[in-house]
Design a protein around this motif. Structure first.
Motif, PDB file in Angstrom:
ATOM      1  N   THR A  82       4.390  -6.366   5.483  1.00  0.00           N
ATOM      2  CA  THR A  82       5.126  -7.403   5.660  1.00  0.00           C
ATOM      3  C   THR A  82       4.609  -8.638   5.597  1.00  0.00           C
ATOM      4  O   THR A  82       4.402  -9.953   5.399  1.00  0.00           O
ATOM      5  N   LEU A  83       4.139  -8.782   7.435  1.00  0.00           N
ATOM      6  CA  LEU A  83       3.739 -10.336   7.991  1.00  0.00           C
ATOM      7  C   LEU A  83       2.622 -10.002   7.561  1.00  0.00           C
ATOM      8  O   LEU A  83       2.566 -11.004   8.298  1.00  0.00           O
ATOM      9  N   ASP A  84       2.041  -9.627   7.856  1.00  0.00           N
ATOM     10  CA  ASP A  84       0.268  -9.713   7.308  1.00  0.00           C
ATOM     11  C   ASP A  84       0.055 -10.330   5.529  1.00  0.00           C
ATOM     12  O   ASP A  84      -0.617 -11.640   5.363  1.00  0.00           O
TER      13      ASP A  84
ATOM     14  N   SER B 247       0.538  -1.373  -0.132  1.00  0.00           N
ATOM     15  CA  SER B 247       0.521  -0.363   0.091  1.00  0.00           C
ATOM     16  C   SER B 247       0.477   1.612  -0.080  1.00  0.00           C
ATOM     17  O   SER B 247       0.551   2.284  -0.406  1.00  0.00           O
ATOM     18  N   PHE B 248       2.057   1.135   0.533  1.00  0.00           N
ATOM     19  CA  PHE B 248       3.436   1.914   0.473  1.00  0.00           C
ATOM     20  C   PHE B 248       3.663   2.740  -1.672  1.00  0.00           C
ATOM     21  O   PHE B 248       4.287   3.631  -1.702  1.00  0.00           O
ATOM     22  N   ASN B 249       2.870   1.965  -2.487  1.00  0.00           N
ATOM     23  CA  ASN B 249       3.714   2.200  -3.634  1.00  0.00           C
ATOM     24  C   ASN B 249       2.614   3.897  -3.701  1.00  0.00           C
ATOM     25  O   ASN B 249       2.935   4.505  -5.082  1.00  0.00           O
ATOM     26  N   GLU B 250       2.018   3.926  -3.125  1.00  0.00           N
ATOM     27  CA  GLU B 250       1.224   5.503  -3.553  1.00  0.00           C
ATOM     28  C   GLU B 250       2.450   6.490  -2.663  1.00  0.00           C
ATOM     29  O   GLU B 250       1.820   7.337  -2.819  1.00  0.00           O
TER      30      GLU B 250
ATOM     31  N   LYS C  10       4.816  -2.915  -8.820  1.00  0.00           N
ATOM     32  CA  LYS C  10       4.298  -2.171  -9.258  1.00  0.00           C
ATOM     33  C   LYS C  10       4.441  -1.091  -8.787  1.00  0.00           C
ATOM     34  O   LYS C  10       4.352   0.182  -8.906  1.00  0.00           O
ATOM     35  N   GLY C  11       5.948  -1.034  -7.940  1.00  0.00           N
ATOM     36  CA  GLY C  11       6.674   0.131  -7.187  1.00  0.00           C
ATOM     37  C   GLY C  11       7.811  -0.194  -6.330  1.00  0.00           C
ATOM     38  O   GLY C  11       7.887  -1.065  -6.188  1.00  0.00           O
ATOM     39  N   PRO C  12       8.292   1.503  -6.037  1.00  0.00           N
ATOM     40  CA  PRO C  12       9.238   0.496  -5.295  1.00  0.00           C
ATOM     41  C   PRO C  12       9.171   0.624  -4.081  1.00  0.00           C
ATOM     42  O   PRO C  12      10.229  -0.547  -3.307  1.00  0.00           O
ATOM     43  N   ALA C  13       7.630   0.524  -2.890  1.00  0.00           N
ATOM     44  CA  ALA C  13       7.741  -0.326  -1.951  1.00  0.00           C
ATOM     45  C   ALA C  13       7.638  -1.982  -2.066  1.00  0.00           C
ATOM     46  O   ALA C  13       8.029  -2.556  -0.912  1.00  0.00           O
ATOM     47  N   ASP C  14       7.082  -2.461  -3.779  1.00  0.00           N
ATOM     48  CA  ASP C  14       6.973  -3.518  -3.821  1.00  0.00           C
ATOM     49  C   ASP C  14       8.388  -4.291  -3.391  1.00  0.00           C
ATOM     50  O   ASP C  14       8.121  -5.396  -3.910  1.00  0.00           O
ATOM     51  N   ARG C  15       9.346  -3.469  -4.264  1.00  0.00           N
ATOM     52  CA  ARG C  15      10.547  -3.859  -4.212  1.00  0.00           C
ATOM     53  C   ARG C  15      11.484  -4.175  -2.866  1.00  0.00           C
ATOM     54  O   ARG C  15      11.709  -5.386  -2.184  1.00  0.00           O
ATOM     55  N   THR C  16      11.017  -3.371  -1.785  1.00  0.00           N
ATOM     56  CA  THR C  16      11.241  -3.508  -0.355  1.00  0.00           C
ATOM     57  C   THR C  16      10.319  -4.616   0.633  1.00  0.00           C
ATOM     58  O   THR C  16      11.233  -4.859   0.980  1.00  0.00           O
ATOM     59  N   LEU C  17       9.578  -4.843  -0.325  1.00  0.00           N
ATOM     60  CA  LEU C  17       8.504  -5.932   0.234  1.00  0.00           C
ATOM     61  C   LEU C  17       8.883  -7.235  -0.108  1.00  0.00           C
ATOM     62  O   LEU C  17       8.866  -7.702   0.832  1.00  0.00           O
ATOM     63  N   ILE C  18       9.446  -7.445  -1.203  1.00  0.00           N
ATOM     64  CA  ILE C  18       9.799  -8.783  -1.671  1.00  0.00           C
ATOM     65  C   ILE C  18      11.255  -9.369  -1.148  1.00  0.00           C
ATOM     66  O   ILE C  18      11.463  -9.962  -0.363  1.00  0.00           O
ATOM     67  N   VAL C  19      12.515  -8.324  -0.852  1.00  0.00           N
ATOM     68  CA  VAL C  19      13.844  -8.686   0.433  1.00  0.00           C
ATOM     69  C   VAL C  19      12.506  -8.980   1.591  1.00  0.00           C
ATOM     70  O   VAL C  19      13.172  -9.855   1.973  1.00  0.00           O
TER      71      VAL C  19
ATOM     72  N   GLY D 120      18.502   3.283  -5.372  1.00  0.00           N
ATOM     73  CA  GLY D 120      18.659   2.787  -6.626  1.00  0.00           C
ATOM     74  C   GLY D 120      17.127   2.914  -6.931  1.00  0.00           C
ATOM     75  O   GLY D 120      16.561   3.814  -7.011  1.00  0.00           O
ATOM     76  N   ASN D 121      16.230   2.067  -7.173  1.00  0.00           N
ATOM     77  CA  ASN D 121      14.995   1.642  -6.856  1.00  0.00           C
ATOM     78  C   ASN D 121      14.048   1.223  -5.796  1.00  0.00           C
ATOM     79  O   ASN D 121      12.916   0.508  -6.414  1.00  0.00           O
ATOM     80  N   MET D 122      14.505   0.937  -5.013  1.00  0.00           N
ATOM     81  CA  MET D 122      13.892   0.461  -3.929  1.00  0.00           C
ATOM     82  C   MET D 122      13.593   1.440  -2.436  1.00  0.00           C
ATOM     83  O   MET D 122      14.773   2.491  -2.780  1.00  0.00           O
ATOM     84  N   ALA D 123      12.392   1.227  -2.113  1.00  0.00           N
ATOM     85  CA  ALA D 123      12.125   2.917  -1.082  1.00  0.00           C
ATOM     86  C   ALA D 123      12.525   2.347  -0.197  1.00  0.00           C
ATOM     87  O   ALA D 123      12.673   1.171   1.081  1.00  0.00           O
ATOM     88  N   ILE D 124      13.329   3.730   0.935  1.00  0.00           N
ATOM     89  CA  ILE D 124      13.494   3.128   2.268  1.00  0.00           C
ATOM     90  C   ILE D 124      11.978   4.312   2.611  1.00  0.00           C
ATOM     91  O   ILE D 124      11.484   5.576   2.895  1.00  0.00           O
ATOM     92  N   LEU D 125      11.364   3.340   3.514  1.00  0.00           N
ATOM     93  CA  LEU D 125      10.168   3.324   3.980  1.00  0.00           C
ATOM     94  C   LEU D 125      10.264   3.457   5.927  1.00  0.00           C
ATOM     95  O   LEU D 125      11.179   3.257   6.173  1.00  0.00           O
TER      96      LEU D 125
END
Length: 180
Positions: free
Chosen positions: A47-49, A7-10, A63-72, A18-23
Motif C-alpha cells: 500500500t505504501l509503495d 499482488s496478493f490477488n493471486e 480484480k480480487g479481494p486483496a484489491d478491496r483491502t488495498l483500496i481501503v 464479505g468480499n474483502m481479503a484478510i491478509l
C-alpha cells in the motif's frame, strides 16, 4: 495506463470477510491479523509503495479481494495525510504519531455500514461476529499502517514531514474519502 493492483490477488488460500481479503501483516500490534513472513513484503508495504501512483487515478478496476483491502488502506493514507496537513503548525514526528494513532483507533465505518463510502463495491460481512472480526482486523492494520507511514514521512531526519508525501494530501483516490 491502468492502475496498479495488489499482488496478493493471486493468493487463493486467504480468508475473506464479505468480499474483502484478510491478509497477513508484519506487526508489533496485538490483533486478529495473521502474522506474515518477516522476509516478505506485506499488504502494508504494498500500500505504501502503490499509494502515490494509484492516487493519481480516478478509476480502479477491482480484480480480487486483496484489491478491496488495498483500496481501503489507500483511502486511509489519504485521510492521514489530510489530517497532518490540516494542522495549524507542521507537526513533529511525535505529534504526528499521536495524531495518526488516534485517527487509526477512532470509530470508523466498515463495509455494510450506512456511512461506508464504497458500499456498492463491497459485500457486508455475513454475521455480527464477522463484522467484529473485520473491524478488529482493520483497526490493527490501520495502526500498523499509521506507524509505518510516520517512519516514511519523517525518514529524512529533519523533523518535518516529507514534502514529496505531503504533496498528495489534497489528492483523492477515486475521488473518495473514508470521511474520518
Amino acid at each position: 495506463m491502468p492502475a496498479y493492483h495488489s499482488s496478493f490477488n493471486e493468493d487463493g488460500d486467504v480468508r475473506q470477510v464479505g468480499n474483502m481479503a484478510i491478509l497477513p501483516i508484519r506487526t508489533r500490534i496485538r490483533g486478529p491479523a495473521p502474522i506474515a513472513d518477516p522476509s516478505q513484503a506485506d499488504i502494508i508495504d504494498e500500500t505504501l509503495d502503490l499509494f502515490r501512483a494509484n492516487s493519481l487515478f480516478r478509476n480502479f478496476e477491482i480484480k480480487g479481494p486483496a484489491d478491496r483491502t488495498l483500496i481501503v488502506l489507500i483511502l486511509f493514507i489519504s485521510d492521514c495525510l489530510a489530517k497532518l496537513g490540516s494542522a495549524r503548525t507542521v507537526p513533529t514526528q511525535i505529534e504526528a504519531s499521536k495524531s495518526l494513532n488516534t485517527l487509526s483507533v477512532d470509530s470508523f465505518p466498515i463495509p455494510g455500514d450506512a456511512q461506508f463510502p464504497l458500499n456498492a463495491h463491497y459485500a457486508s460481512p455475513p454475521s455480527r461476529a464477522d463484522a467484529d472480526y473485520l473491524r478488529q482486523y482493520l483497526t490493527q492494520v490501520r495502526q500498523e499502517l499509521a506507524a509505518r507511514l510516520i517512519e516514511k514521512l519523517y525518514a529524512d531526519g529533519t523533523g518535518k514531514p516529507s514534502k514529496w508525501w505531503m504533496s498528495f494530501q489534497k489528492r483523492r483516490f477515486m475521488n473518495r474519502s473514508l470521511g474520518t
